[in-house]
Write an enzyme that holds these catalytic residues in place. Structure first.
Site, PDB file in Angstrom:
ATOM      1  N   ASN A  21       0.838  -1.200   0.000  1.00 32.90           N
ATOM      2  CA  ASN A  21       0.000   0.000   0.000  1.00 32.90           C
ATOM      3  C   ASN A  21       0.875   1.254   0.000  1.00 32.90           C
ATOM      4  OD1 ASN A  21      -0.323  -1.492   2.768  1.00 32.90           O
ATOM      5  ND2 ASN A  21      -0.762   0.607   3.357  1.00 32.90           N
ATOM      6  N   ASP A  22       0.742   2.142   0.947  1.00 33.75           N
ATOM      7  CA  ASP A  22       1.299   3.503   0.846  1.00 33.75           C
ATOM      8  C   ASP A  22       2.772   3.600   0.419  1.00 33.75           C
ATOM      9  OD1 ASP A  22      -0.991   3.473   2.393  1.00 33.75           O
ATOM     10  OD2 ASP A  22      -0.116   4.501   4.091  1.00 33.75           O
ATOM     11  N   GLN A  38       4.703   0.430   2.186  1.00 24.01           N
ATOM     12  CA  GLN A  38       4.038  -0.471   3.124  1.00 24.01           C
ATOM     13  C   GLN A  38       3.908  -1.829   2.452  1.00 24.01           C
ATOM     14  OE1 GLN A  38       2.441   0.651   6.526  1.00 24.01           O
ATOM     15  NE2 GLN A  38       4.471   1.373   5.940  1.00 24.01           N
ATOM     16  N   ARG A 142      -0.328   8.467  13.781  1.00 23.64           N
ATOM     17  CA  ARG A 142       0.546   7.796  12.810  1.00 23.64           C
ATOM     18  C   ARG A 142       0.872   8.619  11.569  1.00 23.64           C
ATOM     19  NH1 ARG A 142      -4.408   5.128  12.683  1.00 23.64           N
ATOM     20  NH2 ARG A 142      -5.508   5.122  10.683  1.00 23.64           N
ATOM     21  N   ASP A 143       1.809   8.072  10.804  1.00 21.92           N
ATOM     22  CA  ASP A 143       2.178   8.531   9.464  1.00 21.92           C
ATOM     23  C   ASP A 143       2.922   9.872   9.459  1.00 21.92           C
ATOM     24  OD1 ASP A 143       0.689   6.253   8.892  1.00 21.92           O
ATOM     25  OD2 ASP A 143      -1.081   7.366   8.229  1.00 21.92           O
ATOM     26  N   GLU A 195      -5.291  10.187   7.794  1.00 19.51           N
ATOM     27  CA  GLU A 195      -4.062   9.416   7.593  1.00 19.51           C
ATOM     28  C   GLU A 195      -3.109  10.185   6.685  1.00 19.51           C
ATOM     29  OE1 GLU A 195      -5.645   4.846   8.042  1.00 19.51           O
ATOM     30  OE2 GLU A 195      -5.604   5.604   6.017  1.00 19.51           O
ATOM     31  N   TRP A 277      -9.077   1.291  -0.048  1.00 22.15           N
ATOM     32  CA  TRP A 277      -9.215   0.294   1.020  1.00 22.15           C
ATOM     33  C   TRP A 277     -10.512  -0.498   0.926  1.00 22.15           C
ATOM     34  CZ3 TRP A 277      -5.500  -1.970   3.339  1.00 22.15           C
ATOM     35  CH2 TRP A 277      -4.293  -1.307   3.585  1.00 22.15           C
TER      36      TRP A 277
HETATM   37  C1  FRU Z   1      -2.953   4.268   5.045  1.00 21.94           C
HETATM   38  C2  FRU Z   1      -2.548   3.456   6.249  1.00 21.94           C
HETATM   39  C3  FRU Z   1      -1.715   4.296   7.195  1.00 21.94           C
HETATM   40  C4  FRU Z   1      -0.912   3.253   7.925  1.00 21.94           C
HETATM   41  C5  FRU Z   1      -0.667   2.233   6.851  1.00 21.94           C
HETATM   42  C6  FRU Z   1      -0.608   0.808   7.322  1.00 21.94           C
HETATM   43  O1  FRU Z   1      -3.248   3.520   3.909  1.00 21.94           O
HETATM   44  O2  FRU Z   1      -3.695   2.949   6.901  1.00 21.94           O
HETATM   45  O3  FRU Z   1      -2.461   5.122   8.039  1.00 21.94           O
HETATM   46  O4  FRU Z   1       0.293   3.768   8.416  1.00 21.94           O
HETATM   47  O5  FRU Z   1      -1.703   2.362   5.910  1.00 21.94           O
HETATM   48  O6  FRU Z   1      -0.152  -0.042   6.311  1.00 21.94           O
END
Ligand code: FRU
Length: 486
Positions: A21-22, A38, A142-143, A195, A277
């Site tokens: 993902n990210d 990620q 987070r992030d 996020e 998501w």
């Molecule tokens: C966004 C997220 C972030 C988190 C990550 C987990 O897509 O939910 O907030 O750090 O993915 O993989």
């Protein structure tokens, strides 16, 4: 599986195996672009998050690297950023050495805290002593995205206090000691969680610059699921003030999320995760899931109706253009079409400027009226079609993936639209089609649609089709793009 090969993008980054993902840690340093992400290397579902890693010298030819940050007993390695520390401001490097510092979230069931890790060349990032560097005793924090703010000579972190719908601004002289400077929000679209914030100064088309704060939300997007919004405003080194309380959404489709800006580049450049998501864990590839958008150059431009808006263009794509595929400009009579075969196994780029030749003053006696529709259709002999176009009467552009049969799921909705008011009556589109993805740039990059597409067979025919009115194609350019990914 055959679908894993058929849907593998030719110029977009996707992992060989596992779930992505990210984008994380986007940094340009010593001539190399780092893309961390990620990543679960062992399953094609989200979970057990590590930092995967790839490098490139041009943002298109990506080389996979070993995992850079592991999941540990302290938690998964969630989203974060990387900065270069050429002057060893952090004091984390030995005399004579300089390196890179990752700032990221360690996440476990009941805690999310910010950690730092160092590396000399970025191959591995090793947790520094003294972690976590920031702990609010929260499970929704987070992030972190860190930038160096030159005017104040310190680092600035934006980080999501997700459930509070706030963005925290923290400052630090050394990346190890952080002080809260301000908070922004709740503002804009809230959704369940804020996020992946990003803060960047962007040039404005006719001069000057403005600060922009990007905030992703999930779930709660008006189109469904996750989306990224932004606020244009001002940043004084401590606090961000938005020009207007209302946020703008970046994308008119639904597969653009968690964008991150590169550190260490002249022109602001960002990459986002192409996914949502709502269905990213069910898309029809097996061994791998997830891809990144093309790298995009970002600026601000004046929209006559909406004010300052983000303007996006794919970065440096011209270098990949292969010999032009012939397609003639000129008039296309109402109800007729012009078509050309497309190569398979390669991404293609279409740039087109057209005008719907109607009568904007309205249907006078015998006049043509204000209507007319221009469609750009990618299809195959299985009866599948991806359609993009403009409806003059409705003053909207559309992107329709509903007639593709490779994937269906309740949230994988098919049709998207955005208002468009073509300047000088001419609509300009730049479309990049690559395996399971399409990116549509129009209105000089101020309207962009990013969508996953899953045709059951490759789309190998392009048709330009008009109805309700003639259209004039003023310019059209079609190129295959050199494959950069295996
Ligand atoms: C966004 C997220 C972030 C988190 C990550 C987990 O897509 O939910 O907030 O750090 O993915 O993989």
């Amino acid at each position: 599986a055959a679908v894993d090969i058929m849907y593998r993008p030719a110029i977009h980054y996707s992992p060989k195996l596992g779930f992505m993902n990210d984008p994380n840690g986007l940094l340009h340093r010593d001539g190399l672009y780092h893309l961390y992400f990620q990543y679960d290397p062992d399953a094609s579902l989200a979970g057990h998050v590590h930092w995967g890693h790839a490098t490139s010298s041009d943002l298109y030819h990506w080389h996979d690297q070993p995992i850079a940050i592991d999941e540990t007993p302290s938690g998964e390695a969630f989203t974060g950023s990387v900065v270069a520390d050429p002057d060893n401001l952090s004091g984390l490097f030995k005399a004579g050495q300089t390196g890179m510092v990752a700032i990221y979230t360690r996440a476990s069931a009941h805690s999310q805290t910010q950690w730092i890790a160092t590396g000399l060349d970025g191959q591995t990032l090793t947790d520094a002593p003294g972690n976590p560097v920031l702990d609010l005793h929260s499970d929704s924090f987070r992030d972190p995205k860190v930038i160096f703010h030159a005017p104040s000579g310190q680092w600035v972190m934006v980080v999501a206090l997700s459930r509070l719908h706030q963005i925290g601004f923290f400052t630090s002289p050394d990346l190890q000691h952080w002080t809260e400077a301000s908070r922004f929000g709740p503002a804009g679209l809230l959704g369940i969680d804020y996020e992946c914030p990003n803060l960047v100064e962007l040039p404005v088309a006719d001069g000057g610059s403005r600060w922009v704060l990007f905030v992703s939300i999930n779930p709660g997007s008006p189109q469904g699921g996750s989306c990224t919004q932004y606020f244009v405003g001002d940043f004084d080194g401590r606090a961000f003030t938005a020009d207007r309380p209302v946020a703008q959404i970046i994308d008119f489709a639904k597969d653009f999320y968690a964008l991150q800006f590169y550190a260490g580049v002249e022109k602001p450049t960002a990459i986002a995760w192409m996914g949502n998501w709502q269905y990213c864990q069910e898309v029809p590839t097996h061994a791998w899931r997830g891809l990144m958008t093309l790298p995009r150059e970002m600026s601000l431009a004046h929209d006559p109706i909406q004010g300052l808006r983000l303007a996006q263009q794919p970065a440096g794509l011209e270098a990949l253009r292969g010999p032009r595929i012939a397609m003639d400009p000129g008039r296309i009579d109402a109800g007729s079409a012009r078509q050309v075969a497309l190569p398979e196994g390669q991404a293609i780029e279409l740039s087109i400027t057209f005008e719907i030749d109607n009568d904007p003053s309205g249907p006078a006696a015998g006049g043509k009226g204000r209507g007319g529709r221009f469609a750009i259709e990618f299809s195959n002999d299985q009866g599948e079609m991806l359609s993009i176009g403009v409806d003059a009467l409705a003053q909207q552009a559309w992107l329709d993936r509903s007639r593709l049969r490779g994937f269906s799921q309740p949230f994988f909705t098919g049709q998207f639209s955005t208002p468009i008011a073509p300047r000088d009556r001419r609509a300009r589109f730049r479309i990049i089609l690559d395996a399971c993805s399409v990116e549509v740039f129009t209105q000089d990059g101020m309207e962009v649609g990013t969508a996953l597409i899953y045709p059951a067979a490759p789309l190998n025919l392009l048709r330009l089709h008009t109805s309700g009115s003639d259209a004039i194609v003023h310019a059209v350019e079609l190129h295959p793009l050199a494959k950069t990914m295996e």
